[in-house]
Design a protein around this motif. Structure first.
Motif, PDB file in Angstrom:
ATOM      1  N   MET A 113     -36.870  -2.843   7.478  1.00 46.72           N
ATOM      2  CA  MET A 113     -36.359  -1.898   8.471  1.00 46.72           C
ATOM      3  C   MET A 113     -35.762  -2.627   9.679  1.00 46.72           C
ATOM      4  O   MET A 113     -34.789  -2.172  10.268  1.00 46.72           O
ATOM      5  N   SER A 114     -36.349  -3.746  10.042  1.00 51.60           N
ATOM      6  CA  SER A 114     -35.808  -4.506  11.174  1.00 51.60           C
ATOM      7  C   SER A 114     -34.507  -5.197  10.780  1.00 51.60           C
ATOM      8  O   SER A 114     -33.582  -5.293  11.585  1.00 51.60           O
ATOM      9  N   VAL A 115     -34.453  -5.669   9.549  1.00 50.61           N
ATOM     10  CA  VAL A 115     -33.207  -6.249   9.045  1.00 50.61           C
ATOM     11  C   VAL A 115     -32.116  -5.183   9.088  1.00 50.61           C
ATOM     12  O   VAL A 115     -30.997  -5.417   9.555  1.00 50.61           O
ATOM     13  N   GLU A 165     -31.902  -2.430  10.987  1.00 48.82           N
ATOM     14  CA  GLU A 165     -31.412  -2.023  12.306  1.00 48.82           C
ATOM     15  C   GLU A 165     -30.626  -3.145  12.982  1.00 48.82           C
ATOM     16  O   GLU A 165     -29.643  -2.883  13.675  1.00 48.82           O
ATOM     17  N   ALA A 166     -31.043  -4.387  12.755  1.00 52.67           N
ATOM     18  CA  ALA A 166     -30.313  -5.508  13.357  1.00 52.67           C
ATOM     19  C   ALA A 166     -28.888  -5.586  12.813  1.00 52.67           C
ATOM     20  O   ALA A 166     -27.936  -5.792  13.569  1.00 52.67           O
ATOM     21  N   THR A 167     -28.743  -5.414  11.499  1.00 55.07           N
ATOM     22  CA  THR A 167     -27.409  -5.513  10.922  1.00 55.07           C
ATOM     23  C   THR A 167     -26.574  -4.259  11.218  1.00 55.07           C
ATOM     24  O   THR A 167     -25.372  -4.353  11.406  1.00 55.07           O
ATOM     25  N   ALA A 168     -27.250  -3.109  11.293  1.00 53.44           N
ATOM     26  CA  ALA A 168     -26.513  -1.869  11.614  1.00 53.44           C
ATOM     27  C   ALA A 168     -25.794  -1.988  12.951  1.00 53.44           C
ATOM     28  O   ALA A 168     -24.684  -1.482  13.113  1.00 53.44           O
ATOM     29  N   VAL A 169     -26.414  -2.640  13.905  1.00 52.64           N
ATOM     30  CA  VAL A 169     -25.804  -2.757  15.232  1.00 52.64           C
ATOM     31  C   VAL A 169     -24.940  -4.010  15.360  1.00 52.64           C
ATOM     32  O   VAL A 169     -24.441  -4.316  16.442  1.00 52.64           O
ATOM     33  N   GLY A 170     -24.777  -4.731  14.244  1.00 51.42           N
ATOM     34  CA  GLY A 170     -23.785  -5.809  14.226  1.00 51.42           C
ATOM     35  C   GLY A 170     -24.268  -7.195  14.609  1.00 51.42           C
ATOM     36  O   GLY A 170     -23.459  -8.069  14.922  1.00 51.42           O
ATOM     37  N   MET A 226     -31.892 -15.557   7.317  1.00 53.56           N
ATOM     38  CA  MET A 226     -33.290 -15.689   6.937  1.00 53.56           C
ATOM     39  C   MET A 226     -33.628 -17.133   6.647  1.00 53.56           C
ATOM     40  O   MET A 226     -32.752 -17.954   6.397  1.00 53.56           O
ATOM     41  N   VAL A 227     -34.940 -17.431   6.676  1.00 51.61           N
ATOM     42  CA  VAL A 227     -35.419 -18.751   6.295  1.00 51.61           C
ATOM     43  C   VAL A 227     -36.743 -18.581   5.565  1.00 51.61           C
ATOM     44  O   VAL A 227     -37.535 -17.711   5.923  1.00 51.61           O
ATOM     45  N   LEU A 238     -29.007 -10.682   3.662  1.00 54.63           N
ATOM     46  CA  LEU A 238     -28.807 -11.753   4.637  1.00 54.63           C
ATOM     47  C   LEU A 238     -28.730 -13.113   3.952  1.00 54.63           C
ATOM     48  O   LEU A 238     -29.429 -13.362   2.976  1.00 54.63           O
ATOM     49  N   PRO A 239     -27.897 -14.002   4.502  1.00 54.91           N
ATOM     50  CA  PRO A 239     -27.873 -15.379   3.989  1.00 54.91           C
ATOM     51  C   PRO A 239     -29.214 -16.074   4.270  1.00 54.91           C
ATOM     52  O   PRO A 239     -29.825 -15.832   5.310  1.00 54.91           O
ATOM     53  N   ILE A 240     -29.651 -16.912   3.337  1.00 51.13           N
ATOM     54  CA  ILE A 240     -30.912 -17.655   3.527  1.00 51.13           C
ATOM     55  C   ILE A 240     -30.594 -19.100   3.881  1.00 51.13           C
ATOM     56  O   ILE A 240     -29.829 -19.784   3.188  1.00 51.13           O
TER      57      ILE A 240
END
Lengths: 401, 401
Positions: free
Chosen positions: A163-165, A167-172, A177-178, B392-394
Motif C-alpha cells: 500500500m505504501s508502494v 501511494e508513493a508511486t501514485a503521487v509520482g 527497492m533493495v 519497482l526496480p530492485i
C-alpha cells in the motif's frame, strides 16, 4: 507566525542557524528546534486555540515555518482521541483510550513529520530530496513532496507494504527497492544524495519532522482539556513520535500551558520481540542501543534495527518513569483482533502491538487498573491487507440468509 | 442535546414518530429528520461551535441522538478542506478546492452516515442489522456496529473492493457476496432481514444516515468562515451526500447561520458514463430515474443502477441551479493521476471523476474560471489498490542511484 529561534544539537548542545539547510550536527547528533517560548507564552494561551484550524497548524507559533506561503498541508493532525470501553473492560484497564493516527493524510502519523519537514525544506530552497523508508514515511513524504513540487526519491526494503508502494508511486515519487533492511536502504540513499545534491531527509537527519510529530503531544493535552493520561504506550521504530511527544511536554510545561498539578505521563516504548534494540538497551541500563540482527516482525513499521535517536527515546522513557516492552507477533495479532472486533477500530499492526503490551504490563503489575492509559495508534489497518485474507461465501441470486 | 422533533416523508410529507424504529413511509418514500430549528437558533450560534470536538458531533443539537450514552464515534467528520492551486491552474479553475473525506474512520465518507445511523439504531434498541453494499458503506457500518455491539450482516457484489471486504471482516461482520449488482444484494438483504427480524439499514431505508452526511454541508460553511463555494461537485451513487448537503443548506438558512448575501452553491451530481441513471433523468427533464442496465465503471462506489433517493438528488440539483454530468473511466483515471501527482492527494476513483467533470464543465462553458469550485472526494485512494499495480526496480546493496 512562528517563534522559531535556532537549532540545538541533542547530543553536544551546540547551536546552529535555523535559517540554513541543516542535517546533523558536526558531532553527528540530531538537531532539535528551539523557539522563543517566553514570547510564545505572552502571545498565545490555550484558550486562543479553540477557533483555529482543525489540523496540527493550529499550533502555528510552535512550528518552524517562517512564511505561510510555504505551508504544505493535506489536513494532517487533530486526529481523534476516544475511549475504548469494551476493550478496556476485557483487558482490565477500564480507563483505556486510543489516539488514532490512521485518520491522517496517507493514513499514518508520518504525515505530521512530512508536513513540517517538506514545508520547511521548501522554505529553505530544497528542490529534490531522498530517504529510506519501511513504507509509511515514504508514502507521506512522497505525497507532501508532490504537493510542494519537490522531487522525492525513496529506497525501501523489498518487503515494504504494497500500500505504501502504491501511494508513493501514485503521487509520482521515484521509488526503488533493495533486498535488505531500512539501514541498507539508508546507505544507498546517503551515497546517492551526496552524488546528486539531493537533500537527505532520513529520520532525524533533518530537524523538522520532530516538530510535526510533537503536535501529537499538544493535541493529547488539548483534547483532554489540558490534562494528561497517566501512561502513553507508543510503538517505537525510529522513535520520533516518542521524542516529539516528550519535547511537547517539556515545551508545554515551560509555556505554562499545563497546570502545576498535572504530572507528565509515563512514556512506554513498545517494540516487537523480533526487533527490540531499545528494549534491550533499556534493560541493560545503556544510553544507546546496538543494531538488532535479523530483525523480523509482522509490525513492519517498527522494524528498525538501529535508530539514530535511540538515546533520545531512552531519555524520554527514563525521565518520565516509563518503561520499554517487547511484544510477540502472536500478541500483536491477538491485539488487532480484540480492538477491531470490540471497538470497530481496524488499526495497523504497530498500534495493535500496544494492546498486547498493555495486557502484558498489567499482568506484570507495572500498570494498574486505576490508571488512564493511552494507546497511540500510528496508522490504519487497511495499509496492511496482507495481515488477513478473508474469503466470503457466495450466495445465489434468489438466496435468503 | 438534540432538538430532534419528528420524521417527515420526503415524498408525501406525512409525519412519523422519531422515537420508534422506522424504515420507509407507508407510501414507500424515504423519511427525513426534522428538528425544532427555532429552538436551535435560540440555543446555538456559529460562534459557539469554535471550541467544540473536532468531529461531526460538534453539531450536536442538529443530530438525532437523544442520549450521549448511545453515541458511537470513531472520530468521524471535520475532514480537511484545502485549495488545489496547482491542479486548479492546470485545468483553468484557479479557485479549486478539495474536501477530503478519505480522512474519516474506514477511510470514506460512509463513516458519517454509519456514526449517526448506528448510534440511533442502538438508541432505538436494534441488536442486529443488515445491508447491501458496494464496499465502503459495509466497512463503515460493520465498524460502528462492532463498537456498538450490534451484529452486522452484509451482502455485496463479488467484485466489491477487497479493502472493504477486509475491513468488514476484520471487525467481525457477517459478510457474503453475490454475483450481481448492489440491487441484487439488496433483494437478498430484504428477504433475510424479514426472515430474521434484522433491522434493514440499506441506503435511505433508515432515516438517520442522511443526518451524518449532512454535516459535510455544515462543515463546508464553517470551514469557509460561513461563506459557501459557487459550485460543489459530488460523485453520485445513492446520492445521500448531495441530499444531505442540500438539507444542511436549507437548515442553515432557516437557522440564520448564513448571511443573507450568501447564495447556495450549485450542486452538481457526477456519475460515470457506464452508470448514469440520474444524468439521463436530468437531461430528459424527469423527476425520477430508471434502472441503468449493465452498469459498469472503475468508480465502483457510484455504480448504483437505481437509487431510492434519485428524486431528492434531482430536486437538490434543480433547486440550486446545478447540473448532472457523466464522466468516462478514462477521464476518471486521468483525473486521478492529475490530482495525485500535482497535489499529493491520492483520492478514490469516485473523487477523481470530479476532476474529469470539472474539466468537462469548464470546456462546455457551464463553469467559468472565476468561480470557487469545491470537489467533494468521498474516500481514500488506498482503498482501491487495483487501479494501479506499480513494479519497482530492485537495487543491489552497494548501489548508488
Amino acid at each position: 507566525m512562528s517563534f522559531l529561534s535556532h537549532l540545538e544539537c541533542s547530543r553536544c548542545h551546540q547551536t546552529h542557524d535555523a535559517d540554513r539547510l541543516q542535517n546533523l550536527c558536526t558531532c553527528g547528533g540530531p538537531l532539535l528546534v528551539r523557539y522563543d517560548l517566553k514570547a510564545v507564552a505572552r502571545a498565545v494561551r490555550p484558550a486562543n486555540l479553540a477557533g483555529r484550524v482543525s489540523s496540527l497548524w493550529r499550533y502555528r507559533e510552535l512550528l518552524p515555518l517562517r512564511d505561510d506561503k510555504n505551508l504544505i498541508t493535506l489536513g494532517e493532525g487533530m486526529t481523534p482521541l476516544f475511549p475504548l470501553p469494551r476493550l478496556g473492560a476485557s483487558v482490565g484497564l477500564p480507563d483505556l483510550w486510543l489516539k488514532d493516527e490512521g485518520l491522517n493524510p496517507t493514513a499514518s502519523f508520518k504525515a505530521r513529520g512530512a508536513a513540517t519537514g517538506v514545508s520547511r525544506a521548501k522554505e529553505l530552497g530544497v528542490t529534490a530530496l531522498a530517504m529510506p523508508t519501511n513504507g509509511n514515511a515514504g508514502g507521506a513524504w512522497a505525497s507532501y513532496g508532490a504537493r510542494a513540487g519537490i522531487s522525492v526519491t525513496l529506497v525501501m526494503p523489498t518487503d515494504a507494504p504494497a500500500m505504501s508502494v502504491l501511494e508513493a508511486t501514485a503521487v509520482g515519487a521515484h521509488a526503488y527497492m533493495v533486498r535488505g533492511q531500512i539501514t541498507d536502504a539508508g546507505a544507498i540513499v546517503g551515497r546517492s544524495a551526496k552524488a546528486h545534491g539531493w537533500f537527505e531527509a532520513a529520520t532525524l537527519k533533518e530537524p523538522y519532522r520532530i516538530e510535526g510529530k510533537k503536535t501529537m503531544g499538544y493535541e493529547i493535552a488539548e483534547q483532554l482539556g489540558w490534562s494528561l493520561p497517566d501512561v502513553i504506550l507508543y510503538p517505537t521504530g525510529g522513535g520520533v513520535g516518542i521524542i516529539g511527544i516528550y519535547k511537547a511536554l517539556l515545551e508545554m510545561r515551560e509555556l505554562g500551558w499545563l497546570p502545576d498539578s498535572v504530572r507528565f505521563p509515563k512514556l512506554v516504548a513498545v517494540q516487537a520481540e523480533g526487533c527490540q534494540p531499545i528494549v534491550k538497551a533499556f534493560r541493560e541500563g545503556k544510553d544507546v542501543s546496538e543494531k538488532w540482527e535479523n530483525a523480523s516482525t509482522v509490525a513492519q513499521g517498527i522494524r528498525v534495527p538501529k535508530a539514530l535517536g535511540d538515546f533520545l527515546v531512552l531519555q524520554a522513557v527514563r525521565e518520565t518513569g516509563g518503561t520499554c516492552v517487547a511484544v510477540s507477533d502472536a500478541d500483536t495479532l491477538w491485539g488487532l483482533e480484540q480492538i477491531s472486533r470490540q471497538e470497530g477500530a481496524f488499526i495497523c499492526p504497530e498500534g495493535a502491538a500496544l494492546v498486547g503490551a498493555a495486557r502484558q504490563l498489567l499482568r506484570e503489575g507495572w500498570l494498574d487498573a486505576g490508571q488512564r492509559v493511552l494507546l497511540l495508534n500510528t496508522g490504519a489497518g487497511i495499509k496492511y491487507p496482507d495481515v488477513m485474507s478473508p474469503k466470503l461465501p457466495i450466495l445465489e441470486l434468489n438466496a435468503t440468509l
